[in-house]
Write an enzyme that holds these catalytic residues in place. Sequence first.
Site, PDB file in Angstrom:
ATOM      1  CB  ILE A 240      -1.660 -10.876 -25.493  1.00  0.00           C
ATOM      2  CG1 ILE A 240      -1.860  -9.376 -25.755  1.00  0.00           C
ATOM      3  CG2 ILE A 240      -2.981 -11.597 -25.282  1.00  0.00           C
ATOM      4  CD1 ILE A 240      -2.667  -8.644 -24.717  1.00  0.00           C
TER       5      ILE A 240
ATOM      6  NE  ARG B  31      -9.200 -13.234 -16.299  1.00  0.00           N
ATOM      7  CZ  ARG B  31      -9.123 -14.426 -16.887  1.00  0.00           C
ATOM      8  NH1 ARG B  31     -10.079 -14.821 -17.717  1.00  0.00           N
ATOM      9  NH2 ARG B  31      -8.107 -15.228 -16.647  1.00  0.00           N
TER      10      ARG B  31
ATOM     11  CG  PHE C 123      -9.943  -3.630   0.874  1.00  0.00           C
ATOM     12  CD1 PHE C 123     -10.627  -3.940  -0.284  1.00  0.00           C
ATOM     13  CD2 PHE C 123     -10.453  -2.639   1.704  1.00  0.00           C
ATOM     14  CE1 PHE C 123     -11.789  -3.280  -0.611  1.00  0.00           C
ATOM     15  CE2 PHE C 123     -11.617  -1.968   1.378  1.00  0.00           C
ATOM     16  CZ  PHE C 123     -12.283  -2.295   0.213  1.00  0.00           C
TER      17      PHE C 123
ATOM     18  CB  ALA D 205      -5.468 -10.188   0.869  1.00  0.00           C
ATOM     19  CG  PHE D 206       0.479 -10.907  -0.303  1.00  0.00           C
ATOM     20  CD1 PHE D 206       0.940  -9.591  -0.358  1.00  0.00           C
ATOM     21  CD2 PHE D 206       1.033 -11.756   0.640  1.00  0.00           C
ATOM     22  CE1 PHE D 206       1.926  -9.134   0.514  1.00  0.00           C
ATOM     23  CE2 PHE D 206       2.016 -11.306   1.523  1.00  0.00           C
ATOM     24  CZ  PHE D 206       2.457  -9.996   1.451  1.00  0.00           C
ATOM     25  CB  SER D 207      -4.501  -9.514  -4.791  1.00  0.00           C
ATOM     26  OG  SER D 207      -3.786  -8.359  -5.179  1.00  0.00           O
TER      27      SER D 207
ATOM     28  N   GLY E 271       0.820  -1.218   0.000  1.00  0.00           N
ATOM     29  CA  GLY E 271       0.000   0.000   0.000  1.00  0.00           C
ATOM     30  C   GLY E 271       0.851   1.263   0.000  1.00  0.00           C
TER      31      GLY E 271
ATOM     32  CB  ILE F 231      -4.280  -8.056   9.509  1.00  0.00           C
ATOM     33  CG1 ILE F 231      -3.790  -8.761   8.250  1.00  0.00           C
ATOM     34  CG2 ILE F 231      -4.943  -6.756   9.172  1.00  0.00           C
ATOM     35  CD1 ILE F 231      -4.907  -9.478   7.556  1.00  0.00           C
TER      36      ILE F 231
ATOM     37  CE1 TYR G 299      -6.125 -12.887  -4.110  1.00  0.00           C
ATOM     38  CE2 TYR G 299      -7.072 -13.373  -6.262  1.00  0.00           C
ATOM     39  CZ  TYR G 299      -7.023 -12.595  -5.120  1.00  0.00           C
ATOM     40  OH  TYR G 299      -7.872 -11.531  -4.996  1.00  0.00           O
TER      41      TYR G 299
HETATM   42  N1  UDP Z   1      -2.482 -10.494 -19.115  1.00  0.00           N
HETATM   43  C1  UDP Z   1      -1.713 -10.455 -20.270  1.00  0.00           C
HETATM   44  N2  UDP Z   1      -0.525  -9.776 -20.246  1.00  0.00           N
HETATM   45  C2  UDP Z   1      -0.065  -9.153 -19.116  1.00  0.00           C
HETATM   46  C3  UDP Z   1      -0.869  -9.190 -17.943  1.00  0.00           C
HETATM   47  C4  UDP Z   1      -2.079  -9.878 -17.980  1.00  0.00           C
HETATM   48  O1  UDP Z   1      -2.079 -11.005 -21.310  1.00  0.00           O
HETATM   49  O2  UDP Z   1       1.038  -8.587 -19.148  1.00  0.00           O
HETATM   50  C5  UDP Z   1      -3.763 -11.219 -19.176  1.00  0.00           C
HETATM   51  C6  UDP Z   1      -3.904 -12.355 -18.166  1.00  0.00           C
HETATM   52  O3  UDP Z   1      -3.327 -13.534 -18.678  1.00  0.00           O
HETATM   53  C7  UDP Z   1      -5.420 -12.438 -18.022  1.00  0.00           C
HETATM   54  C8  UDP Z   1      -5.875 -10.988 -18.192  1.00  0.00           C
HETATM   55  O4  UDP Z   1      -4.786 -10.298 -18.830  1.00  0.00           O
HETATM   56  O5  UDP Z   1      -5.948 -13.177 -19.096  1.00  0.00           O
HETATM   57  C9  UDP Z   1      -6.172 -10.292 -16.888  1.00  0.00           C
HETATM   58  O6  UDP Z   1      -5.063 -10.511 -16.026  1.00  0.00           O
HETATM   59  P1  UDP Z   1      -4.798  -9.620 -14.750  1.00  0.00           P
HETATM   60  O7  UDP Z   1      -3.464 -10.036 -14.175  1.00  0.00           O
HETATM   61  O8  UDP Z   1      -4.976  -8.177 -15.111  1.00  0.00           O
HETATM   62  O9  UDP Z   1      -5.984  -9.976 -13.760  1.00  0.00           O
HETATM   63  P2  UDP Z   1      -6.495 -11.434 -13.207  1.00  0.00           P
HETATM   64  O10 UDP Z   1      -7.528 -11.900 -14.215  1.00  0.00           O
HETATM   65  O11 UDP Z   1      -5.314 -12.327 -13.080  1.00  0.00           O
HETATM   66  O12 UDP Z   1      -7.108 -11.074 -11.904  1.00  0.00           O
END
Ligand code: UDP
Length: 330
Positions: free
Chosen positions: A207, A221, A73, A75-77, A36, A52, A141
């Site tokens: 990608i 997504r 909130f 947490a590691f994510s 943070g 925490i 996660y």
């Molecule tokens: N992603 C990607 N290139 C990057 C980062 C993320 O293609 O440099 C893709 C990832 O594989 C997923 C989507 O973007 O399909 C969303 O990923 P992000 O890490 O943003 O969030 P998540 O869905 O993991 O919570």
Amino acid sequence: MTIAVLGGAGYIGSHTVAQLVKAGEDVVVLDNLITGHRQAVDPKARFYQGDIRDYHFLSSVFSQEKIDGIIHFAAFSIVPESMKDPLKYFDNNTGGMITLLEAMHQFGIGKIVFSSTAATYGEPKSIPIKEDDPQVPTNPYGESKLAMEKIMHWSDVAYGIKFVALRYFNVAGAMPDGSIGEDHNPETHLIPIILQVAAGTRDGLQIFGDDYPTKDGTNVRDYVHVVDLADAHILAMKYLNDGGDSNAFNLGSATGFSNLEILNAARKVTGKEIPAKIGPRRAGDPSTLIAASDKARKILGWQPQYDDVEKVIATAWNWHESHPKGFGDR
Ligand code: UDP
């Protein structure tokens, strides 16, 4: 009423603190500042730095402040990091929840709104994903957060601590006035990475995979604006205050965008070329995640203001363009 926001210096936490302050609430923030940013915390909130997992820290804050409810909130994510270092996630996320609930029980704090995740569902059997669909995470996660939901359930049964689990889909955007935004180091999320390339602070991006069973082969997504998400936490706390029973809600837009569609939307919003290559799949990524979010709309009265992904990206771009080094503290 005093609300303690744990992890209130993080991305979603800081936006929620700002919205709570705007709504006239008395806000206390607890954050260890590992991920943070102190500057992200609204100056009207009282800030306590600590972890925490540290019961003494929690009990000292809960002795000084009369807390009516918790929004959690802290947490590691990061999905790929959790694949490499699962114990870090079970320790901080799941372990932290146990310590927090112990302290809540001890101090008679009976309400918690919790940041859960679409990652608790894993690879969905059907789309859109509904709250009572099976939860079978494909990464540590998601598993750490599912365990936290279950621990809260049993703490409700045993101690009467009421909870709302908000299962986020993909969160994006920034405060429209550009005052706060997303700043992770290292950055792993798609939209900020794309915008760093657009801003010239990163050379290019990959990608991850174009051989998924989706419209263009890239992952799909469901993006929700961080301010809409923040507002859902305030509504969830109100729901508990009004006597609502423990419950779980998806928070998403009910619309899916592929990674290539997001890239193209960002090219349009920024007017920049944004070079990108197709790379290999990233471990732990489900192919499609889209929320059914009518339950939150119906029961919490949630009405997201951002229904257009380009508008979401535009607020993020406003932040990235004006803060190329984020908060500049690391
Ligand atoms: N992603 C990607 N290139 C990057 C980062 C993320 O293609 O440099 C893709 C990832 O594989 C997923 C989507 O973007 O399909 C969303 O990923 P992000 O890490 O943003 O969030 P998540 O869905 O993991 O919570």
